[in-house]
Design an enzyme around this catalytic site. Structure first.
Site, mmCIF file in Angstrom:
data_model
loop_
_atom_site.group_PDB
_atom_site.id
_atom_site.type_symbol
_atom_site.label_atom_id
_atom_site.label_comp_id
_atom_site.label_asym_id
_atom_site.label_seq_id
_atom_site.Cartn_x
_atom_site.Cartn_y
_atom_site.Cartn_z
ATOM 1 N N GLY A 6 0.782 -1.237 0.000
ATOM 2 C CA GLY A 6 0.000 0.000 0.000
ATOM 3 C C GLY A 6 0.810 1.282 0.000
ATOM 4 O O GLY A 6 0.482 2.231 -0.715
ATOM 5 N N CYS A 50 5.960 3.944 15.561
ATOM 6 C CA CYS A 50 6.369 4.585 16.810
ATOM 7 C C CYS A 50 5.171 4.976 17.664
ATOM 8 O O CYS A 50 5.276 5.828 18.535
ATOM 9 C CB CYS A 50 7.226 5.811 16.527
ATOM 10 S SG CYS A 50 8.817 5.396 15.812
ATOM 11 N N GLY A 51 4.030 4.369 17.396
ATOM 12 C CA GLY A 51 2.869 4.602 18.260
ATOM 13 C C GLY A 51 1.927 5.679 17.771
ATOM 14 O O GLY A 51 1.098 6.169 18.532
ATOM 15 N N LYS A 52 2.024 6.033 16.497
ATOM 16 C CA LYS A 52 1.175 7.119 16.007
ATOM 17 C C LYS A 52 -0.302 6.713 15.969
ATOM 18 O O LYS A 52 -1.156 7.419 16.511
ATOM 19 C CB LYS A 52 1.656 7.536 14.622
ATOM 20 C CG LYS A 52 0.979 8.782 14.123
ATOM 21 C CD LYS A 52 1.787 9.433 13.022
ATOM 22 C CE LYS A 52 1.080 9.329 11.728
ATOM 23 N NZ LYS A 52 1.816 9.715 10.569
ATOM 24 N N THR A 53 -0.588 5.575 15.365
ATOM 25 C CA THR A 53 -1.985 5.152 15.288
ATOM 26 C C THR A 53 -2.552 4.903 16.683
ATOM 27 O O THR A 53 -3.660 5.340 16.996
ATOM 28 C CB THR A 53 -2.137 3.898 14.403
ATOM 29 O OG1 THR A 53 -1.713 4.234 13.080
ATOM 30 C CG2 THR A 53 -3.571 3.414 14.345
ATOM 31 N N ASP A 85 -2.816 9.594 10.040
ATOM 32 C CA ASP A 85 -1.567 9.570 9.268
ATOM 33 C C ASP A 85 -1.158 10.892 8.605
ATOM 34 O O ASP A 85 -0.005 11.272 8.712
ATOM 35 C CB ASP A 85 -1.635 8.468 8.208
ATOM 36 C CG ASP A 85 -0.262 8.038 7.706
ATOM 37 O OD1 ASP A 85 0.715 8.159 8.457
ATOM 38 O OD2 ASP A 85 -0.163 7.590 6.553
ATOM 39 N N ASN A 112 5.136 -5.238 9.717
ATOM 40 C CA ASN A 112 4.469 -4.110 9.071
ATOM 41 C C ASN A 112 3.089 -4.516 8.534
ATOM 42 O O ASN A 112 2.523 -3.830 7.700
ATOM 43 C CB ASN A 112 5.357 -3.569 7.945
ATOM 44 C CG ASN A 112 4.962 -2.179 7.493
ATOM 45 O OD1 ASN A 112 4.446 -1.380 8.282
ATOM 46 N ND2 ASN A 112 5.174 -1.876 6.214
ATOM 47 N N ARG A 169 11.322 7.201 18.276
ATOM 48 C CA ARG A 169 11.749 6.035 19.054
ATOM 49 C C ARG A 169 13.146 6.345 19.585
ATOM 50 O O ARG A 169 14.119 6.303 18.842
ATOM 51 C CB ARG A 169 11.739 4.816 18.134
ATOM 52 C CG ARG A 169 12.000 3.484 18.797
ATOM 53 C CD ARG A 169 11.809 2.361 17.781
ATOM 54 N NE ARG A 169 10.411 2.155 17.489
ATOM 55 C CZ ARG A 169 9.658 1.216 18.067
ATOM 56 N NH1 ARG A 169 10.179 0.381 18.928
ATOM 57 N NH2 ARG A 169 8.385 1.109 17.743
HETATM 58 C C1 SPV Z 1 3.971 4.786 7.163
HETATM 59 O O1 SPV Z 1 4.842 3.932 6.961
HETATM 60 O O2 SPV Z 1 4.224 5.912 7.620
HETATM 61 C C2 SPV Z 1 2.566 4.480 6.883
HETATM 62 C C3 SPV Z 1 2.287 3.340 6.039
HETATM 63 O O3 SPV Z 1 1.693 5.210 7.266
HETATM 64 S S1 SPV Z 1 2.730 3.625 4.419
HETATM 65 O O4 SPV Z 1 1.514 3.729 3.654
HETATM 66 O O5 SPV Z 1 3.535 2.509 4.006
HETATM 67 O O6 SPV Z 1 3.472 4.862 4.339
HETATM 68 MN MN MN Z 2 2.518 7.149 7.749
#
Ligand code: SPV
Ligand code: MN
Length: 639
Positions: A235, A286-289, A303, A399, A432
């Site tokens: 993705g 790093c804990g964002k979500t 994001d 991931n 981190r």
């Molecule tokens: C990130 O890696 O920061 C993400 C997933 O949010 S990606 O779509 O792979 O960027």
């Molecule tokens: Mn991201």
């Protein structure tokens, strides 16, 4: 009345190649640039058939059905859930294969900053030639999906219409979950639409995954506002509106005076029913979500945010309407809302997790025992399975991700689609960091925060990009991977942004990873308390201690918050360990960051060095008096 545009040469090609119904859908958009773009890649990539989506429920349903029929997704036990696997070597963003297409004379100077991986650029004509040689006839045997979306809420000054071409129904399905439909927006805007363009092909498949990884490319044509992505499915490399659009938006925003940030947007409840909106930039994993999904609070996005100034206030929108979130570590206790959504029926794509015999799923950190067998991104899996390098393969990829529309979340804020965005009270930078920064700290002011917290952000690497894990990387604003302008210009834009405001948002740093003797000093849920403290500070409702690096919480305030928020007793001992000022580590960090800005970043703004030097001096002063490690109790209380 304005005249309708006359159909251009593209319309003729489209008429030949598209079914009547699809042709009519496409031509209903009165913008010849859209027709020309689609026609060009229909001819060039030569798909067997073409589907134009108008974003209706039927079209959305049809695309999901095709994702399943094609084998790119498989149904799971719970109604609406599917699994998608990316290739074993296609599990993360590919920095090496990602290049900005730029004229020869333009050097953004980002190449030296990639931590061994190039954040590269390629001469525009050469890059276009190369990518088009890869794209030539690449969709033979495939169906092409033509999709219309809107980055940001519809009918909003913030937002950008987009056209996505992809031959992957999985990518198309993902985008239907992650973004607002834009067909109506294109219809409304007609030829006024200044849209971003994305061309993706997964290329030839073997066992359902992209086969020609050596020809994996993500080429970002900044001037043409077009991104090309080939021979990949993951993705972060393929979903045009996500990280690919970010690079285009950073450039456009830089020209127009607004910011594109790698930030969540959330509402934190304060006393007396108040809701304060915070945004937060963290590198991946790093804990964002999990911060943005904090229990009891409200999520707007996890994001990417666009930030604009309106009436002398910073306002933010979530560019997206869904989540492509890390699934590792999600469990019933720490992530009850996500857990519930993931165990209820609904349109959810799981990627690169372990699928069990009963079509249930498992991932690292899931409740319960590790299953005895299943199927994952490596094929049939049993515990202890090794890869070609004799490295043990975990049950799910680190991931591995979940993809869902945020409507499935109980904590979704009602203002998610507000065309005006929400007013930002504070912004957070998190990385981190095992040995330097305290768990939460407020900068002295906007410029101090942008420089010592944003521009100085470092993070120990994770599995979200391909490459080595666990080394300290320079990660300014968690946005380095997505820059399409020089870093110095980006930092100047950030400083200027806040300095236009009489009352700019507060700037904070958080660090969930501080360790002593190899042990984490803070628990996974502590971030709930840090958020509450930041909310209070945004509203002038808590005092702080003034240290050389910023303002930190008082023990008494945290003790009360721990009691209220987590119903736990927070000990003084814990506080003293967590909030100890670590001067040698801070000085070393300033040295590293200064070296980067003086040797690797062309035209660094002078203020960067000035602010870092002032901080160094403050640290040296305190060291003279108190030694290397200083207790928070040695600092004075301020309002
Ligand atoms: C990130 O890696 O920061 C993400 C997933 O949010 S990606 O779509 O792979 O960027
Ligand atoms: Mn991201």
């Amino acid at each position: 009345m304005e005249m309708a545009e006359t159909p251009g040469a593209g319309a003729k090609i489209l008429k030949e190649r598209l079914s009547k119904e699809n042709f009519e859908k496409l031509l209903a958009i009165e913008n010849t640039a859209v027709h020309e773009f689609v026609a060009k890649y229909v001819e060039f990539c030569d798909p067997d058939s073409i589907f134009v989506s108008d974003g209706s429920p039927e079209d959305i349903k049809h695309i999901k059905e095709e994702a399943i029929a094609s084998g790119e997704e498989k149904k799971l036990a719970i109604e609406g859930h599917t699994i998608h696997f990316d290739g074993y070597h296609d599990q993360a963003r590919d920095r090496k294969g990602t290049r900005l297409l730029l004229p020869k004379e333009v050097d953004l100077g980002l190449g030296a900053l990639g931590g061994g991986e190039s954040l590269g650029q390629i001469e525009r004509d050469e890059g276009l030639k190369e990518i088009h040689s890869i794209l030539k006839n690449i969709m033979k045997g495939h169906k092409l999906y033509v999709l219309f979306f809107c980055l940001g809420p519809t009918n909003s000054e913030f937002s950008i219409p987009c056209v996505q071409l992809t031959d992957s129904p999985y990518v198309a399905h993902s985008e239907n979950l992650l973004y607002r439909q834009g067909y109506a927006e294109f219809n409304k805007l007609g030829k006024a639409a200044r849209f971003f363009k994305f061309v993706h092909s997964e290329g030839e498949l073997a066992n359902g995954v992209s086969k020609n990884i050596d020809k994996r490319r993500i080429y970002v044509d900044i001037d043409g506002e077009t991104v090309y992505s080939t021979n990949t499915q993951y993705g972060g490399n393929t979903i045009g509106l996500k990280k690919l659009a970010m690079r285009l938006a950073i450039k456009r925003g830089s020209e127009e005076g607004w910011l594109t940030e790698h930030m969540f947007v959330m509402g934190v409840h304060g006393p007396k029913g108040k809701l304060t909106y915070l945004t937060g930039a963290f590198p991946s994993l790093c804990g964002k979500t999990s911060t943005s999904m904090m229990m009891g609070e409200k999520i707007i996005g996890d994001d990417i945010a666009y930030l604009r100034i309106q009436d002398s206030r910073v306002r933010a929108v979530n560019v997206e309407s869904g989540m492509f979130g890390i699934i590792q570590g999600v469990n019933s206790k720490d992530d009850p809302i996500l857990w519930k959504a993931l165990h209820s029926s609904g349109d959810i794509i799981f990627s690169n997790v372990l699928v069990l015999e009963n079509d249930g799923v498992y991932w690292i950190g899931h409740d319960g025992e590790v299953p005895a067998k299943g199927v994952n991104h490596s094929g049939n899996w049993t515990p202890g399975k090794k890869d070609a390098q004799s490295k043990e393969i975990p049950p799910s990829h680190k991931n591995a991700r979940l993809t869902l529309n945020m409507e499935l979340l109980e904590n979704l804020d009602q203002r998610i689609n507000d065309p005006e965005g929400v007013e930002v009270g504070g912004i957070i930078y998190g990385g981190r960091d095992s040995d330097t920064c305290v768990p939460v700290e407020e900068a002295f002011d906007w410029t101090h925060g942008i420089i010592t917290k944003g521009a100085s952000l470092e993070s120990e690497t994770t599995a979200a990009t391909l490459g080595k894990e666990g080394t300290r990387e320079f990660a300014p604003m968690a946005n380095l991977d997505f820059l399409s302008i020089p870093l110095s210009k980006y930092i100047e834009n950030n400083i200027k942004f806040g300095s236009q405001l009489s009352n700019p948002p507060k700037v904070f740093s958080v660090n969930y990873f501080i360790k002593e003797n190899g042990e984490y000093l803070t628990g996974k849920l502590y971030k709930a308390v840090w958020l509450k403290w930041m909310e209070l500070r945004c509203n002038g409702e808590a005092q702080a201690l003034k240290t050389p690096t910023g303002f930190i919480p008082l023990y008494d305030d945290l003790r009360k918050l721990f009691k209220n928020v987590l119903e736990t007793n927070y000990s003084k001992d814990e506080y003293l360990k967590q909030f100890k000022l670590r001067i040698p580590e801070h000085l070393a960090k300033i040295e590293r960051i200064t070296a980067i800005y003086s040797t690797k970043v062309p035209n660094s703004p002078k203020v960067v060095f000035k602010v870092l030097e002032e901080q160094r001096k403050r640290l040296e002063e305190v060291r003279k008096k108190h030694g290397d490690y200083v207790s928070p109790e040695d600092f004075e209380i301020v309002n």
